[in-house]
Design an enzyme around this catalytic site. Structure first.
Site, PDB file in Angstrom:
ATOM      1  CD  GLU A   1     -20.893 -31.547  27.986  1.00 14.11           C
ATOM      2  OE1 GLU A   1     -20.335 -32.370  28.494  1.00 14.11           O
ATOM      3  OE2 GLU A   1     -20.475 -30.314  27.824  1.00 14.11           O
TER       4      GLU A   1
ATOM      5  CB  CYS B   1     -16.853 -33.708  27.893  1.00 14.17           C
ATOM      6  SG  CYS B   1     -17.482 -32.564  26.913  1.00 14.17           S
TER       7      CYS B   1
END
Length: 689
Positions: free
Chosen positions: A262, A301
């Protein structure tokens, strides 16, 4: 050295049941706000092979033996314990540069993941394994079939996490692997690992997890992947460049180790053409951009890096966003009124300045200052502070650095589009992202954007005035939805409810006779051996009931009066039931009995009228009407115990009970099934008799 509660002067690892400082290269962890020394960290000194063997031999067997219900209750107990200690975590979190709001997402958001996966236990059986989807017939005679089950892997989950969410990053991952029945080794980024260490100390001291369920590596973790096997699972959160290096590790390739990545991505937000100034959606778009720039000082993120707006609205967005950002007070998170804190450290600050300077060659800064920032309660020379930065890319199809370089901080770039297709194409230029969003009140725009952009994003938020009050926002991954994305975002997924749990389990196809598949799965398969007792099953307690236990009812011949009476009682006067003159050209040969009448009559035939262990009818699922029933047909019912799911007591006064699923098979005089369903009853346990 002065230390904060729940944290040591030397950053500690938790390995093989003991706290140890490690050895090797020494580094100093500094307060992101004041620059003061927090603790000293060491790069290594751990025997990763021994740690993994410890997890596999201690934690794994203990967790594998537990049922999903037991694991879920374990997570609930852990969540409650950590919530009682959250104030200690907040005190440490401020030292990472996070505000109270930032820390809430990290700390209570992380604990919230534990609660969410604790509740997910109700979607699983009271077993250590999971029976997946529907059985599959593999023969004409029904004596050979297949099914899929999932069992916990026999290894350890290795979680390599980023620095921006030292609590959430750990808890959102271990919640899933622990529910699945696997232990974990967690390696946070050293710069904020002091907060992770504090949480792990509380987890270990609580004694809630079995021995070997959780270990912590606070150093660099060099060599941690050298000993993984095909029974292990590795997850990574961080930069795409680091993720690619880890993904190519020879051990992962040789052992075919599952690897979930991720990665930080160039997420985008699109302003719909209908969302002009003065509309709620325009205001929501501006607020969302501002929030994603300033929350965690942009160190997310999922943060919005690219704001894609209609070309005629660029100036309006620029003015409105500047007005909102000017209200943002920056400084020491402990100072009253501060809304944006610091970056995690001065090294990150310098790296960010270099990235912005590189981007500014093509996309000028239109808001903010790289060198100057007004602060409350903080010294710009000691802390890692920077102003929010907004850039403008007037030619986003030619100036492509915006789609290639991610400045990991409070930075976003505005860019124009002419048509929705062009906006979609711009979102795709990020080469895969964790999330994209669109602010629009137009359903057609929402559909066209979602279907056009879906291939390049892991999650899409459609934001409008209807959901604004309850929307969790662009940047918030949710426990029951997947978190991940294609391409640059890593190509993996985590969380996602049941989907996420399956990542830590081995799926196996099993084949055999219905009786054998029933024995393996502990779920009755049609065609398996049945057993009948003299005592009605509704008179037997939860513990006494057996999978495959069957009750065969008396028969009943359906009459026209039954059909008429049910039509009057139910109000269902569909022509096929009440008007024989309207059947020409239909599938029916005559007036047909209501499907719900057949099920209702079946219930009347199999229910035992006297008081007993059955407390109530809990529900109905998987009902099918497979053959028309005409007046004169004779029906009978076989009621078979299909599955048993124990329930925990909610209080001392609560009745001990479980849910029993029953297969209701209604047949006619030819022996063919005319209706089939699964009903659920709540049944008292014998110790409550």
């Amino acid at each position: 050295m002065k230390t904060t509660k729940n944290m040591s002067a030397i950053l500690q690892n938790y390995a093989m049941g003991e706290w140890t400082p490690g050895s090797g290269q020494e580094s100093q962890v500094l307060d992101a706000v004041t620059g003061e020394l927090i603790c000293t960290a060491y790069s290594g000194g751990l025997d990763f092979n021994a740690m993994m063997q410890y997890a596999r031999s201690k934690g794994n067997p203990a967790l594998r033996k537990m049922t999903f219900q037991e694991r879920g209750l374990m997570l609930k107990a852990l969540a409650l314990h950590l919530m009682s200690k959250k104030d200690d975590f907040y005190k440490l979190s401020y030292r990472t540069g996070a505000t109270r709001a930032d820390s809430w997402v990290d700390i209570e958001g992380g604990i919230g993941n534990l609660f969410a996966y604790a509740s997910l236990r109700r979607k699983f059986p009271d077993k250590p394994f999971y029976v997946e989807d529907e059985p599959i017939g593999l023969s004409k005679g029904g004596t050979f079939m297949g099914h899929h089950i999932l069992v916990p892997k026999e290894g350890v989950a290795v979680h390599i996490n980023a620095y921006n969410f030292p609590v959430w990053g750990m808890l959102e991952k271990i919640a899933v692997n622990l529910l699945a029945g696997m232990p974990a080794i967690v390696k946070p980024a050293p710069i904020t690992a002091f907060l992770t260490e504090a949480v792990v100390r509380e987890i270990i001291s609580s004694g809630i997890l079995p021995e070997g369920s959780l270990q912590l590596v606070t150093g660099t973790g060099e060599g941690i992947l050298d000993h993984v096997t095909y029974q292990d699972v590795v997850t990574f959160t961080g930069s795409a460049a680091t993720g690619r290096k880890l993904k190519a590790h020879p051990r992962l390739i040789e052992e075919s180790v599952p690897f979930t990545m991720e990665a930080d991505s160039l997420n985008s937000a699109v302003l719909g053409e209908d969302a002009v100034p003065g509309t709620p959606e325009f205001d929501l778009f501006i607020k969302e951009i501002r929030k994603e720039i300033t929350s965690k000082a942009g160190q997310k993120c999922t943060a919005i890096r690219r704001a894609i707006v209609p070309e005629n609205l660029v100036e309006d967005v620029q003015i409105a966003l500047g007005r909102e950002l000017s209200k943002t007070t920056i400084g020491n998170p402990l100072t009253e009124g501060v809304r944006m804190g610091a970056l995690v450290g001065r090294e990150q600050l310098q790296k960010l300045r270099n990235q912005i300077s590189e981007l500014a060659k093509q996309t000028p800064i239109i808001y903010g200052d790289l060198e100057k920032v007004d602060l409350l309660g903080a010294d710009p020379e000691k802390g890692a502070f920077i102003s929010p930065i907004v850039m403008l890319n007037q030619d986003p199809f030619r100036c492509t650095d915006t789609h290639e370089v991610e400045a990991f901080g409070p930075v976003a770039t505005i860019m124009p589009y002419k048509t929705l297709d062009e906006a979609i194409e711009l979102t795709k230029k990020g080469k895969g992202s964790l999330v994209s969003s669109i602010a629009t009140a137009d359903p057609k725009i929402a559909q066209d954007f979602t279907l056009g952009a879906a291939t390049h994003h892991g999650r899409i938020l459609v934001l409008n005035n209807e959901c604004a009050k309850e929307s969790t926002g662009h940047g918030s991954p949710m426990p029951m939805l997947i978190h991940g994305g294609p391409g640059r975002a890593g190509g993996g997924e985590e969380m996602g409810g049941i989907r996420g749990v399956k990542h830590f389990m081995q799926r196996v196809a099993i084949q055999g006779s219905p009786s054998m598949i029933t024995a393996v799965t502990e779920v009755y398969q049609k065609g398996a051996k049945q057993v009948e007792y003299d005592k009605h099953p509704f008179q037997r307690y939860f513990e006494e009931l057996e999978i495959g236990e069957t009750y065969t009812t008396h028969n009943h011949t359906v009459t026209e009066a039954d059909i008429v009476n049910f039509a009057n009682v139910s109000g269902d006067h569909f022509y096929a039931h009440v008007d024989a003159t309207s059947l020409e050209g239909t599938l029916f040969e005559g007036r047909v009995a209501h499907g719900y009448y057949i099920l209702s009559k079946a219930a009347g035939m199999f229910v035992h009228p006297k008081k007993g262990p059955v407390l109530l009818n809990y529900g109905l699922e998987e009902a099918r009407f497979t053959k028309p029933v005409y007046p004169g047909a004779t029906i009978g019912v076989k009621l078979t115990c299909k599955e048993k799911i124990s329930q925990e007591k909610r209080s001392e006064e609560d009745v001990a009970k479980g849910i029993v699923k029953w297969l209701v098979d209604v047949t006619d005089e030819t022996g063919e099934t005319v209706a089939i369903a699964t009903i659920m009853t709540m049944v008292k346990k014998k110790d409550q008799a």
